[in-house]
Design an enzyme around this catalytic site. Structure first.
Site, PDB file in Angstrom:
ATOM      1  N   ASP A 161       0.862  -1.180   0.000  1.00 34.87           N
ATOM      2  CA  ASP A 161       0.000   0.000   0.000  1.00 34.87           C
ATOM      3  C   ASP A 161       0.899   1.231   0.000  1.00 34.87           C
ATOM      4  O   ASP A 161       1.800   1.344   0.826  1.00 34.87           O
ATOM      5  CB  ASP A 161      -0.900  -0.015   1.241  1.00 34.87           C
TER       6      ASP A 161
ATOM      7  N   ASP B 288      -1.659   9.094 -10.887  1.00 34.32           N
ATOM      8  CA  ASP B 288      -1.827   7.987 -11.858  1.00 34.32           C
ATOM      9  C   ASP B 288      -0.477   7.542 -12.378  1.00 34.32           C
ATOM     10  O   ASP B 288      -0.213   6.344 -12.532  1.00 34.32           O
ATOM     11  CB  ASP B 288      -2.713   8.430 -13.028  1.00 34.32           C
TER      12      ASP B 288
ATOM     13  N   GLU C  30      -4.456   2.423  -4.296  1.00 33.96           N
ATOM     14  CA  GLU C  30      -2.987   2.397  -4.233  1.00 33.96           C
ATOM     15  C   GLU C  30      -2.515   1.097  -3.617  1.00 33.96           C
ATOM     16  O   GLU C  30      -1.406   0.988  -3.100  1.00 33.96           O
ATOM     17  CB  GLU C  30      -2.468   3.623  -3.450  1.00 33.96           C
TER      18      GLU C  30
ATOM     19  N   ASN D  99      -1.539  13.010  -4.546  1.00 31.28           N
ATOM     20  CA  ASN D  99      -2.668  13.539  -5.337  1.00 31.28           C
ATOM     21  C   ASN D  99      -2.918  14.989  -4.989  1.00 31.28           C
ATOM     22  O   ASN D  99      -3.128  15.819  -5.910  1.00 31.28           O
ATOM     23  CB  ASN D  99      -3.942  12.728  -5.048  1.00 31.28           C
TER      24      ASN D  99
END
Ligand SMILES: Nc1nc2c(ncn2[C@@H]2O[C@H](COP(=O)(O)OP(=O)(O)OP(=O)(O)O)[C@@H](O)[C@H]2O)c(=O)[nH]1
Length: 660
Positions: free
Chosen positions: A514, A531, A558, A522
């Site tokens: 993770d 992305d 993620e 972000n």
């Protein structure tokens, strides 16, 4: 190409027979109608001809039969004229003197002609005389005038009598005077020498009928005809009174033989017809079926209601104003003529049936000729159909049968008739159609080939699309790794395989990764950079994890997973692997184009290494890894927590490790 079954089979009925039979039936109907029409036409023509023939026949018969009676009247006129001239011209003395040459007194008080005038004598004139007799009643006053008249009458009878009776039409000729004097030539009989002395001729019917009381017009009188039973002959009397001024001086008379007339009436008829004669007062004169009755009635058999057919004829004929002609009744044509003298009618009865029979015979002949004509026509037609229809048709049938074996090219064969008529045209159309069909067939084959190619291409495209779809279904679009769906499909299969192969202890390793604080990436650099980070991390993990049987997944967001199986697993190896992963991620450089900078990321990893046993399952494996990940996150991130379980069940030994 298949052969048309119907064409290959023999025809059940012949076209020719059908045409001929149907044509013959229709022609027969037409012939029958023609026959009927002919019948009526012929009947009409025959009727005209028959009426004309009857008119000529009856008019001629009327003239001929009248002639006998007219001749009698002319005789009477000639004698009357001669007598009257002589009575005025011959001096009384001369006549009176002649009286004694003719007459002589008889002992019975009568005067009779001398026998020599009957037997034969040579008179003063030097000629032979014979044949007649005379009678003067015994109470008659022989005045000079009577002697003069009697002598002149005897002279006339002497001169004319034998000539008239010689014609054969008259049985006698006589002259009478009202004073009871009678002179006459009765063939073969000295009749007036034989009659009794008291005979009074003025009372006799054959003299009295012409008297003024019964004959005021002073015309020639015709008595009823009658059958003389003695002579066995049919007769009729004709009487002519002779007047000098107003004085009856003589009566001239003849009995006329009617045998010839009756026989002619009975026999001389047109074929199939019959004649009859009757008087204007309705007395039947001659009619074959009633001859005996006419004889029995003495000539006085009347046509009345007892004989309705004759009465119809009588009424129809006597109602006509013309002298002769043809009257049509319901069932016959009546050709009638009046006969001068006794005022009779002669009728020829022409039954209509006769006409109908003739018309029918003519129509039958026409029908026969028509049938003969039809027969020969159909015989010719039979041959013509065989040659000009059946033969080319059979060639067509043969050619179409060949189509089965040789294909459409058989239609173009030379066997098809090349003619200028409809068959030629049909053959031309056959050939043209064959060419068109062949061209169509080739085009169809090409189109089929084209279609096959198109189908193959489409199938291929479809297969590829399906494969793409299948790939898409198990692939994460962003990272290019297998997705959670594939994780849930593949890992249980691998786990099951490891469980099955328990004989050699195998290990299942599941690592869950993770990204740490990804939200910040972000938030700080934008989703595009986020992305990009996921893409680069995916490529990195895929690059690390290259052994057969190794799998790499993006489970979502993620979070990533790595699965591997192996037989030589221990804590050191797993630690090395975890360290290798952590290091590889730390080395990733993520471009931030908008800021012209780069950023880096770390991951927390939870690893479960479990030796395969009966209790191994995806759920257990996942929970162990997820719990380890939780510890790594809790413990400060950018590290790996490992749970290693050797053995299974009660013998299971757990080893927990940490790698930073
Ligand atoms: N750009 C991008 N962001 C994603 C994607 N999937 C998930 N995220 C983001 O990842 C972030 C996850 O945040 P959190 O669950 O709080 O975790 P974290 O920020 O990584 O913090 P920890 O895991 O506790 O270290 C969220 O802000 C999501 O929007 C993705 O495909 N692209």
């Amino acid at each position: 190409m298949t052969v048309d079954k119907a064409a290959a089979e023999p025809a059940r009925t012949s076209l020719r027979t059908q045409i001929i039979v149907r044509g013959a039936l229709r022609s027969l109907v037409i012939a029958a109608l023609l026959c009927v029409a002919s019948y009526y036409h012929v009947a009409g023509m025959l009727e005209e001809g028959v009426i004309e023939q009857l008119e000529q026949f009856i008019a001629e018969r009327g003239r001929r039969d009248s002639e006998q009676f007219l001749q009698t009247e002319r005789h009477h006129q000639a004698v009357e004229q001669a007598l009257l001239e002589q009575l005025q011209a011959v001096p009384l003395a001369t006549g009176t003197a002649l009286f004694d040459d003719y007459f002589e007194p008889w002992p019975d008080g009568t005067w009779r002609t001398r026998r020599g005038w009957y037997d034969g004598l040579v008179f003063k004139d030097g000629l032979q005389h014979r044949g007649f007799t005379g009678f003067i009643g015994r109470d008659v006053e022989l005045t000079p005038e009577l002697r003069h008249r009697a002598a002149l009458m005897a002279g006339l009878l002497d001169w004319y009598g034998s000539a008239w009776t010689a014609t054969g039409q008259y049985i006698n000729y006589f002259l009478s005077a009202p004073e009871n004097l009678l002179l006459g030539e009765f063939i073969g009989v000295p009749y007036l020498h034989q009659v009794p002395a008291d005979t009074h001729f003025p009372d006799e019917i054959f003299v009295a009928s012409a008297n003024e009381t019964r004959n005021p017009q002073r015309q020639t009188v015709w008595t009823h005809f009658y059958f003389d039973a003695t002579a066995k002959m049919w007769m009729l009397s004709s009487l002519k009174p002779v007047y000098l001024g107003d004085r009856l001086v003589a009566t001239l008379g003849q009995d006329i033989l009617l045998d010839e007339f009756v026989q002619r009436t009975l026999k001389d008829a047109l074929d199939g017809t019959e004649n009859l004669a009757f008087a204007a007062d309705g007395s039947l004169v001659a009619y074959e079926p009633l001859l005996a009755e006419v004889q029995a009635a003495g000539g006085a058999l009347k046509i009345d209601g007892a004989r309705p057919q004759l009465q119809r004829i009588f009424t129809a004929v006597t109602g006509q104003s013309r002298r002769s002609g043809v009257v049509e009744t319901e069932d016959a044509f009546l050709a009638y003529t009046r006969i001068d003298g006794p005022d009779w009618y002669l009728v020829n009865v022409y039954p209509k049936q006769l006409l109908q029979n003739k018309a029918m015979a003519a129509a039958t002949v026409i029908l026969g000729i028509a049938l003969l004509g039809l027969l020969s026509e159909f015989a010719v037609l039979w041959l013509l159909i065989a040659r000009y229809v059946l033969a080319p048709l059979r060639r067509f049938i043969r050619v179409t049968e060949k189509v089965g074996g040789e294909g459409l090219s058989a239609l173009q064969g030379s066997e098809l008739p090349r003619r200028r008529d409809e068959f030629g045209l049909l053959a031309k159309r056959f050939r043209e159609t064959a060419s068109e069909l062949e061209a169509s067939r080739q085009a169809l084959l090409a189109a089929n080939r084209d279609l096959d190619a198109q189908v193959a291409a489409r199938t291929e495209a479809l297969t590829q699309a399906n494969q793409r779809l299948a790939m898409l279904a198990i692939t994460d679009e962003l990272s290019g790794l297998h997705n959670r769906r594939q994780f849930l499909h593949v890992v249980p299969l691998e786990v099951a395989r490891l469980v099955r192969l328990q004989a050699t202890p195998l290990w299942a390793t599941l690592a869950i990764l993770d990204i740490d604080h990804f939200k910040l990436i972000n938030d700080c650099y934008g989703h595009g950079v986020g992305d990009q980070a996921i893409r680069q991390l995916g490529a990195c993990l895929a690059g690390l994890h290259r052994r057969a049987g190794d799998h790499c997944f993006r489970l979502g967001g993620e979070e990533f997973a790595l699965f591997a199986s192996g037989d030589q697993v221990d804590g050191a190896k797993v630690e090395a692997f975890a360290g290798h992963v952590l290091e590889a991620v730390r080395n990733l450089v993520i471009e931030v184009p908008e800021q012209g900078a780069t950023c880096r990321l770390t991951v927390s990893v939870g690893i479960a290494c479990v030796q395969a046993g009966a209790d191994l399952s995806l759920e257990r494996l996942y929970k162990l890894a997820d719990d380890a990940l939780y510890l790594a996150k809790q413990n400060g991130r950018d590290q790996a927590r490992i749970v290693l379980i050797r053995g299974s069940g009660d013998q299971a030994k757990t080893l927990e490790l940490e790698v930073r």
